[in-house]
Design an enzyme around this catalytic site. Structure first.
Site, PDB file in Angstrom:
ATOM      1  N   CYS A   1      54.084  68.282  -3.570  1.00  0.00           N
ATOM      2  CA  CYS A   1      54.435  69.562  -2.945  1.00  0.00           C
ATOM      3  C   CYS A   1      55.461  69.391  -1.837  1.00  0.00           C
ATOM      4  CB  CYS A   1      53.199  70.229  -2.350  1.00  0.00           C
ATOM      5  SG  CYS A   1      51.975  70.733  -3.553  1.00  0.00           S
TER       6      CYS A   1
ATOM      7  N   CYS B   1      36.323  59.589  26.754  1.00  0.00           N
ATOM      8  CA  CYS B   1      36.343  60.068  28.143  1.00  0.00           C
ATOM      9  C   CYS B   1      34.994  60.706  28.480  1.00  0.00           C
ATOM     10  CB  CYS B   1      37.460  61.098  28.332  1.00  0.00           C
ATOM     11  SG  CYS B   1      38.783  60.545  29.423  1.00  0.00           S
TER      12      CYS B   1
ATOM     13  N   HIS C   1      42.376  63.940  35.944  1.00  0.00           N
ATOM     14  CA  HIS C   1      43.726  63.934  35.398  1.00  0.00           C
ATOM     15  C   HIS C   1      44.677  64.914  36.073  1.00  0.00           C
ATOM     16  CE1 HIS C   1      42.561  61.018  32.433  1.00  0.00           C
ATOM     17  NE2 HIS C   1      41.523  61.759  32.099  1.00  0.00           N
TER      18      HIS C   1
ATOM     19  N   CYS D   1      44.469  70.519   2.922  1.00  0.00           N
ATOM     20  CA  CYS D   1      45.389  70.326   1.801  1.00  0.00           C
ATOM     21  C   CYS D   1      44.679  69.612   0.652  1.00  0.00           C
ATOM     22  CB  CYS D   1      46.592  69.491   2.239  1.00  0.00           C
ATOM     23  SG  CYS D   1      48.164  70.347   2.116  1.00  0.00           S
TER      24      CYS D   1
END
Lengths: 259, 106
Positions: free
Chosen positions: A77, A220, A179, A112
């Site tokens: 495809c 984390c 962060h 898919c």
């Protein structure tokens, strides 16, 4: 705190819907790829396509791309991935009309397989899915992260933002506390990064293998002694979308190398 | 199956050393770990790696648990004639791997 953020976002959305993509947590010139917080050896490893072990997965992914044992390969495809997949991963996670949900690259590859190849979905963190996602994401290497948070993706984005800013686990820490408020400072022997996901799937030296962004987020959460959502859980996809928005403009590095 | 990645210069000069680099896919299981159920995981590392140039050994390595997964080796070889580099390795489980690269001497 989280509620305040949502209220602010809602207010901003009402004032000027188009501005949402421009608002940033970190100004673009202050944004630094996590690579910059890594040692020179790790940076050199990522920069060298032979020394970078991530390419073992990229190569394997290229083979899977052409594998037509089910009757249909990805290439049947999509043709040449270098053309058809260029820039695609930079726009993920993305809302998928058929699934009615935001999908990350892993989920999209599996969608898919199920929809068009009549194959079973691949297990998260298996070498096969990592190979395909590494190969697909690699086609966007160097392109800026640009996930859309508008329209149907908005709700997922807001959940991701709320997850990011909410305290979790026994250590009672939110992602933002490390962060955003403390990046650049030391945590034992390591420098706290800004927590961008633009290098994933990445080869992590600690893992001795390639891993997805979801695995990194789970790591984390483990570190702050919080409950870890299962691989593929919607909370993790929401986080991936929030992180992609937060890192908008940073070039993709997949396959990256991290400590 | 992509089991290794090799880098040699496209062309070398007669008698001058050139760089050979190889990255091999291998878990390099140390033998010091236990799995999720507490069972010992048997050691499985690449025991021996050899590189031959036109049949003659030019580099060999004996590896152990101290080498990380997916080992990356870099060494230098001097060639006097064009030929083939043959890489071969065997691990504790007896699994063999091989790869090949052509070298052109200008």
């Amino acid at each position: 705190m989280a509620r305040w953020w949502i209220a602010l976002a809602a207010a901003a959305a009402l004032c000027s819907p188009a501005a949402s993509a421009q608002q940033r947590v970190l100004p673009r010139d202050a944004m630094r790829s996590d690579l910059e917080f890594a040692g020179a050896d790790v940076r050199a490893m990522q920069a060298d396509d032979i020394a970078n072990p991530g390419f073992l997965w990229v190569e394997r992914g290229e083979n899977s791309w052409r594998d037509a044992t089910s009757g249909k390969s990805c290439a049947s495809c999509h043709g040449d991935a270098a053309v058809s997949m260029r820039g695609v991963a930079a726009r993920y996670p993305r809302f998928d009309q058929t699934a009615g949900a935001v999908l990350d690259v892993e989920a999209r590859v599996n969608a898919c397989r199920v929809r068009y190849q009549a194959l079973k979905p691949l297990e998260r963190e298996s070498d096969q899915i990592l190979a395909l996602t590494a190969y697909v994401t690699y086609q966007s290497r160097g392109m800026p992260t640009a996930a859309s948070i508008d329209g149907p993706a908005r709700a997922s984005f807001e959940r991701g933002r709320s997850f990011y800013t909410t305290r979790h686990g026994q250590m009672n820490l939110s992602c933002a506390q490390c962060h955003e408020q403390n990046w650049g400072k030391r945590l034992y022997a390591e420098t706290i990064s800004q927590g961008h996901g633009n290098a994933f799937p990445a080869y992590r030296l600690e893992w001795q293998t390639l891993g997805s962004l979801q695995r990194r987020i789970r790591a984390c959460l483990f570190g702050i002694r919080a409950e870890m959502p299962r691989p593929g859980a919607p909370e993790l996809t929401d986080m991936e979308l929030y992180l992609a928005w937060r890192a908008q403009g940073l070039p993709l590095e997949a396959p990256g190398v991290r400590r | 199956m992509a089991d290794s990645r090799i880098s040699v210069p496209p062309e070398t000069r007669r008698g001058e050393p050139f760089e050979v680099r190889i990255l091999i896919r291998h878990p390099m299981e140390t033998g010091y770990r236990t799995d999720e159920s507490g069972q010992h995981v048997a050691r499985n590392v690449i025991r021996r790696f050899t590189c031959r140039y036109n049949g003659a050994p030019v580099f060999a390595a004996r590896m152990s648990s101290g080498i990380a997964a997916n080992p990356y080796l870099r060494f230098f070889v001097t060639a006097h004639d064009s030929g083939t580099l043959d890489f071969e390795w065997v691990d504790d489980g007896g699994a063999r791997g091989q790869a090949r690269a052509e070298v052109k001497v200008a």
